[in-house]
Scaffold this active site. Structure first.
Site, short mmCIF file in Angstrom:
data_model
loop_
_atom_site.label_atom_id
_atom_site.label_comp_id
_atom_site.label_asym_id
_atom_site.label_seq_id
_atom_site.Cartn_x
_atom_site.Cartn_y
_atom_site.Cartn_z
CG HIS A 254 41.08 51.29 37.97
ND1 HIS A 254 41.03 51.42 39.34
CD2 HIS A 254 42.37 50.94 37.67
CE1 HIS A 254 42.23 51.15 39.84
NE2 HIS A 254 43.06 50.86 38.85
CB ILE B 47 42.64 40.60 34.45
CG1 ILE B 47 44.01 40.34 35.08
CG2 ILE B 47 41.58 40.84 35.53
CD1 ILE B 47 44.57 41.49 35.89
CG MET C 240 41.36 45.55 32.44
SD MET C 240 43.15 45.43 32.77
CE MET C 240 43.68 47.05 32.27
CE1 TYR D 160 43.53 45.66 36.50
CE2 TYR D 160 42.70 47.11 38.22
CZ TYR D 160 43.61 46.85 37.22
OH TYR D 160 44.58 47.76 36.92
CG HIS E 296 44.00 38.57 38.31
ND1 HIS E 296 45.27 38.27 37.86
CD2 HIS E 296 43.16 37.69 37.70
CE1 HIS E 296 45.21 37.27 37.01
NE2 HIS E 296 43.93 36.89 36.90
#
Length: 105
Positions: free
Chosen positions: A7, A36, A39, A74, A77
């Protein structure tokens, strides 16, 4: 579908965002890896290219996820959503690009 997802966020901060505020925002981004679980990694840097093809973008942020599902987790979140609002408010321009790395043959 399984597979690593990268990302990428490229941005240019607004002129009124101080270097200290930039550092704080970057630290908050990095801290998302602790809240998270999807991630997996976070890295960032500033443009050092001599080709002058950055189109005004000055910073890049890269996060890694084990799958598209992890990336999707993610994105929704609450910690990411709150942080994204802060980051977008500080950005003059921003681009987001996700990809699944492919090894060269």
């Amino acid at each position: 579908m399984a597979g690593i997802v990268k990302h990428i966020v490229m941005l240019k901060f607004k002129a009124e965002v101080t270097e200290e505020e930039q550092r704080e925002l970057i630290a908050k981004y990095a801290a998302l890896t602790t809240t998270i679980s999807a991630m997996k990694t976070f890295e960032w840097g500033t443009d050092v290219s001599v080709e002058n093809m950055h189109d005004g973008y000055t910073h890049v942020f890269e996060s890694t996820f084990d799958s598209k599902e992890g990336r999707n987790e993610y994105l929704v979140h609450p910690n990411h959503e709150a942080y994204a609002q802060e980051l977008f408010a500080a950005a003059e321009k921003i681009i987001v690009f996700d990809y699944c790395p492919v090894k060269a043959p």
